[in-house]
Motif scaffolding. Structure first.
Motif, PDB file in Angstrom:
ATOM      1  N   MET A 237       0.872  -1.358   0.190  1.00  0.00           N
ATOM      2  CA  MET A 237       0.053  -0.053   0.069  1.00  0.00           C
ATOM      3  C   MET A 237       0.811   1.252   0.122  1.00  0.00           C
ATOM      4  SD  MET A 237      -2.990  -0.897   2.717  1.00  0.00           S
ATOM      5  CE  MET A 237      -4.181   0.424   2.366  1.00  0.00           C
ATOM      6  N   ILE A 238       0.503   2.193  -0.785  1.00  0.00           N
ATOM      7  CA  ILE A 238       1.201   3.605  -0.645  1.00  0.00           C
ATOM      8  C   ILE A 238       0.122   4.563  -0.281  1.00  0.00           C
ATOM      9  CG2 ILE A 238       2.250   5.213  -2.282  1.00  0.00           C
ATOM     10  CD1 ILE A 238       2.247   3.025  -4.385  1.00  0.00           C
ATOM     11  N   VAL A 239       0.205   4.613   1.200  1.00  0.00           N
ATOM     12  CA  VAL A 239      -1.078   5.442   1.839  1.00  0.00           C
ATOM     13  C   VAL A 239      -0.272   6.671   2.204  1.00  0.00           C
ATOM     14  CG1 VAL A 239      -2.400   5.463   3.874  1.00  0.00           C
ATOM     15  CG2 VAL A 239      -1.949   3.314   2.689  1.00  0.00           C
ATOM     16  N   ARG A 240      -0.853   7.812   1.956  1.00  0.00           N
ATOM     17  CA  ARG A 240      -0.950   9.141   2.534  1.00  0.00           C
ATOM     18  C   ARG A 240      -1.905   9.621   3.156  1.00  0.00           C
ATOM     19  NH1 ARG A 240       3.112   7.097   1.038  1.00  0.00           N
ATOM     20  NH2 ARG A 240       4.695   7.941  -0.283  1.00  0.00           N
ATOM     21  N   ALA A 241      -1.510  10.666   4.144  1.00  0.00           N
ATOM     22  CA  ALA A 241      -2.791  11.283   4.867  1.00  0.00           C
ATOM     23  C   ALA A 241      -3.090  12.785   4.388  1.00  0.00           C
ATOM     24  CB  ALA A 241      -2.280  11.274   6.283  1.00  0.00           C
ATOM     25  N   THR A 242      -4.455  13.034   4.513  1.00  0.00           N
ATOM     26  CA  THR A 242      -4.998  14.421   4.110  1.00  0.00           C
ATOM     27  C   THR A 242      -5.542  14.928   5.413  1.00  0.00           C
ATOM     28  OG1 THR A 242      -6.941  13.995   3.326  1.00  0.00           O
ATOM     29  CG2 THR A 242      -5.131  13.459   1.724  1.00  0.00           C
ATOM     30  N   ALA A 243      -6.024  16.236   5.194  1.00  0.00           N
ATOM     31  CA  ALA A 243      -6.952  16.515   6.357  1.00  0.00           C
ATOM     32  C   ALA A 243      -8.149  15.880   6.512  1.00  0.00           C
ATOM     33  CB  ALA A 243      -7.056  18.098   6.610  1.00  0.00           C
TER      34      ALA A 243
ATOM     35  N   TRP B 209     -13.531  11.263   5.822  1.00  0.00           N
ATOM     36  CA  TRP B 209     -14.078   9.750   5.580  1.00  0.00           C
ATOM     37  C   TRP B 209     -13.025   8.797   6.562  1.00  0.00           C
ATOM     38  CZ3 TRP B 209     -11.360  12.390   1.683  1.00  0.00           C
ATOM     39  CH2 TRP B 209     -10.226  12.272   1.541  1.00  0.00           C
ATOM     40  N   SER B 210     -13.408   7.775   7.045  1.00  0.00           N
ATOM     41  CA  SER B 210     -12.712   6.690   7.977  1.00  0.00           C
ATOM     42  C   SER B 210     -12.068   5.646   7.033  1.00  0.00           C
ATOM     43  CB  SER B 210     -13.816   6.302   8.866  1.00  0.00           C
ATOM     44  OG  SER B 210     -14.648   5.428   8.291  1.00  0.00           O
ATOM     45  N   GLY B 211     -11.127   5.154   7.614  1.00  0.00           N
ATOM     46  CA  GLY B 211     -10.291   4.125   6.898  1.00  0.00           C
ATOM     47  C   GLY B 211      -9.693   4.750   5.902  1.00  0.00           C
ATOM     48  N   VAL B 212      -9.149   3.891   4.616  1.00  0.00           N
ATOM     49  CA  VAL B 212      -8.121   4.115   3.589  1.00  0.00           C
ATOM     50  C   VAL B 212      -8.959   4.139   2.321  1.00  0.00           C
ATOM     51  CG1 VAL B 212      -6.107   3.880   2.388  1.00  0.00           C
ATOM     52  CG2 VAL B 212      -6.126   3.437   4.886  1.00  0.00           C
ATOM     53  N   ARG B 213      -9.122   5.742   1.745  1.00  0.00           N
ATOM     54  CA  ARG B 213      -9.851   5.705   0.592  1.00  0.00           C
ATOM     55  C   ARG B 213      -9.010   5.027  -0.634  1.00  0.00           C
ATOM     56  NH1 ARG B 213     -13.932   9.748  -1.202  1.00  0.00           N
ATOM     57  NH2 ARG B 213     -13.667   9.617  -3.493  1.00  0.00           N
ATOM     58  N   ASP B 214      -9.495   4.181  -1.530  1.00  0.00           N
ATOM     59  CA  ASP B 214      -8.748   3.953  -2.862  1.00  0.00           C
ATOM     60  C   ASP B 214      -8.579   4.943  -3.755  1.00  0.00           C
ATOM     61  OD1 ASP B 214      -7.524   1.598  -4.358  1.00  0.00           O
ATOM     62  OD2 ASP B 214      -9.255   2.469  -5.852  1.00  0.00           O
TER      63      ASP B 214
ATOM     64  N   ASN C 286      -2.356  20.231   2.045  1.00  0.00           N
ATOM     65  CA  ASN C 286      -2.181  19.013   2.134  1.00  0.00           C
ATOM     66  C   ASN C 286      -0.936  18.223   1.487  1.00  0.00           C
ATOM     67  OD1 ASN C 286      -4.875  17.710   3.509  1.00  0.00           O
ATOM     68  ND2 ASN C 286      -5.407  19.225   2.366  1.00  0.00           N
ATOM     69  N   ILE C 287      -0.163  19.067   0.645  1.00  0.00           N
ATOM     70  CA  ILE C 287       0.761  18.488  -0.318  1.00  0.00           C
ATOM     71  C   ILE C 287       1.793  18.054   0.470  1.00  0.00           C
ATOM     72  CG2 ILE C 287       2.090  20.692  -1.128  1.00  0.00           C
ATOM     73  CD1 ILE C 287       0.513  17.643  -3.217  1.00  0.00           C
ATOM     74  N   ALA C 288       2.368  18.651   1.513  1.00  0.00           N
ATOM     75  CA  ALA C 288       3.304  18.078   2.243  1.00  0.00           C
ATOM     76  C   ALA C 288       3.433  16.608   2.705  1.00  0.00           C
ATOM     77  CB  ALA C 288       3.416  18.718   3.620  1.00  0.00           C
ATOM     78  N   GLY C 289       2.160  16.045   2.775  1.00  0.00           N
ATOM     79  CA  GLY C 289       2.027  14.603   3.072  1.00  0.00           C
ATOM     80  C   GLY C 289       2.146  13.739   1.871  1.00  0.00           C
ATOM     81  N   PHE C 290       2.339  14.414   0.764  1.00  0.00           N
ATOM     82  CA  PHE C 290       2.717  13.641  -0.550  1.00  0.00           C
ATOM     83  C   PHE C 290       4.039  13.973  -0.982  1.00  0.00           C
ATOM     84  CE2 PHE C 290      -1.824  14.310  -0.376  1.00  0.00           C
ATOM     85  CZ  PHE C 290      -2.367  12.851  -0.502  1.00  0.00           C
TER      86      PHE C 290
END
Length: 482
Positions: free
Chosen positions: A1-7, A47-52, A165-169
């Motif tokens: 998985m390539i998961v990143r966090a947004t607000a 949203w909760s969890g990880v969005r595809d 949000n872009i810092a998270g990417f």
């Protein structure tokens, strides 16, 4: 998985090329439907969890394309963006792309594709996005405030999301370069002028930009015509179907004759005055600007609609009266004896729609920040393998949009040079040639014989239009539209 966090929640991306990751279809605002139709964009729901985030989001509702391309559905629910980044990116410069299409067609992937070329070649983090188009984005609804520039509000919301949000990417929110072509290029002017973008833009680049907003009378006339075609009162705009909105829009005009009909109004919020006047006054002080036009911009429109040149006399007479129109035609005939009557008017159209407006933008911003100008004279990049357009390639040298795919995708020859110049500007703030200034007006010419620096290559256009002021409108006549 390539998961990143947004607000608003986590997203899982995918590897789209060796060492390049993408996250697609991320909502940057709530769906602008129901009571949110033709209202400013609202923050997305968490949203909760990880969005595809493997698939692109819906494209904005728009007229059917003459040459349709496969892609996501067209829908009123369209406020989605995409992020592409090199693996391991940390605090990398960001390229924020505003697509063109006359404010009535297109999507974020147009010409930019997935952004992987810039991620791989210059380590850029790329953001592309969709925004509301046509009536859904730029209709003035009587009695509402703000109104007439909701598509511009979408663009600002996408920029705000990127800044936050872009810092998270792996992107640096302090190094965002906004870049647009055609309507996207004109959007860059609006973003520079808007009080809502303060502190979010580090650099700005445009292809075939300038300025193009509605006057109050144009906005009023267009709205009157639209609601007549819709057959409903403004108060009912949120009760009719989205397809009915699109049909009323198309009753006014369809591409290519509808180009330049839909555009932002000065709504008092996203734009508080004419964008060029705001920039002259220092609204974008300290933001470097790279501005390019094409040598034969409107050859594309003449090819798509052979009656384009015929409109010039009426348009110029409407702006200035018959005497000034005749003087302009005479000036162009004297400077371009090699052109026939139609080609002469296409040259006038090119300067009126793009070259002179971009020149005035460059002059205004050069008072407050470094500016670079350039002109593209080369082949239409990206169509050599397209069976629909390849036979027309020589007719489209220097035509509108001909630089876009080369800038985004690179390749050989001029395409590589364009790609590297834009990459250098987005990373280091300098495309690699002499700055533009009103005492020299140097510009880089990307021509068939390679690039060359020219002294004031836009002098004849500037001099022909010197002292003239006009409110651009649609090029083709539409009943009840100024």
């Amino acid at each position: 998985m390539i998961v990143r966090a947004t607000a608003y929640g986590q997203v899982n991306g995918t590897e789209i090329a060796d060492g390049v990751y993408a996250w697609r279809g991320i909502p940057y605002a709530r769906a602008p439907v129901g009571e949110l139709r033709l209202r400013p964009p609202q923050p997305p729901q968490a949203w909760s969890g990880v969005r595809d985030a493997a698939e692109y989001g819906n494209r904005s509702l728009q007229p059917p394309a003459q040459f349709p391309e496969p892609g996501p559905p067209f829908d009123e629910d369209c406020l989605y963006l995409n992020v592409t980044a090199p693996a391991g990116a940390q605090a990398r410069p960001v390229l924020f792309w505003v697509h063109g299409g006359g404010y009535e067609s297109g999507s974020g992937t147009d010409q930019a594709g997935d952004g992987a070329a810039f991620a791989a070649s210059h380590g850029l983090v790329v953001v592309t996005f969709n925004y509301r188009l046509g009536a859904l984005g730029f209709l003035d609804v009587p009695g509402e405030d703000p109104t007439g520039a909701l598509g511009l509000h979408d663009q600002i919301a996408a920029l705000r999301w990127t800044h936050q949000n872009i810092a998270g990417f792996g992107g640096d929110p302090g190094q965002i370069t906004v870049y647009g072509l055609s309507a996207g290029g004109k959007t860059v002017t609006n973003l520079l002028a808007s009080p809502l973008t303060t502190g979010m833009i580090r650099r700005a680049a445009s292809s075939s930009g300038g300025d193009h907003v509605k006057s109050q009378s144009q906005a009023r006339d267009l709205a009157t015509r639209f609601f007549r075609e819709l057959g409903a009162a403004p108060q009912a705009i949120r009760q009719v179907g989205a397809d009915d909105v699109l049909q009323a829009q198309q009753a006014i005009g369809v591409p290519p004759h509808s180009v330049w009909t839909w555009r932002p109004s000065i709504d008092g919020t996203a734009l508080t005055g004419h964008p060029l006047r705001a920039i002259e006054a220092g609204a974008a002080a300290g933001i470097p600007l790279l501005a390019q036009t094409c040598s034969r911009e409107c050859a594309l429109y003449q090819l798509m609609a052979p009656d384009a040149a015929e409109q010039a006399d009426r348009v110029l007479t409407g702006y200035f009266g018959g005497a000034v129109k005749d003087a302009l035609l005479a000036a162009y005939a004297a400077r371009h004896p090699e052109l026939d009557e139609a080609a002469l008017r296409v040259a006038i159209m090119t300067d009126e729609r793009y070259v002179v407006r971009v020149g005035r933008l460059a002059d205004a911003q050069s008072r407050h920040a470094p500016v670079w100008r350039s002109r593209y004279d080369g082949p239409y990049t990206g169509i050599a393998d397209d069976p629909e357009f390849a036979p027309l390639e020589k007719l489209l040298y220097g035509a509108h949009g001909g630089d876009g795919t080369g800038i985004w995708q690179g390749g050989d020859g001029l395409a590589r040079l364009l790609h590297d110049a834009w990459g250098a500007f987005a990373t280091a703030g300098d495309p690699g040639w002499a700055r533009y200034a009103t005492d020299r007006r140097e510009a880089m010419i990307f021509g068939l014989d390679g690039p060359r620096l020219a002294a004031d290559p836009f002098a004849s256009a500037r001099e022909a239009w010197d002292g003239l002021d006009w409110q651009p409108g649609p090029w083709w006549r539409h009943e009840a539209v100024s």
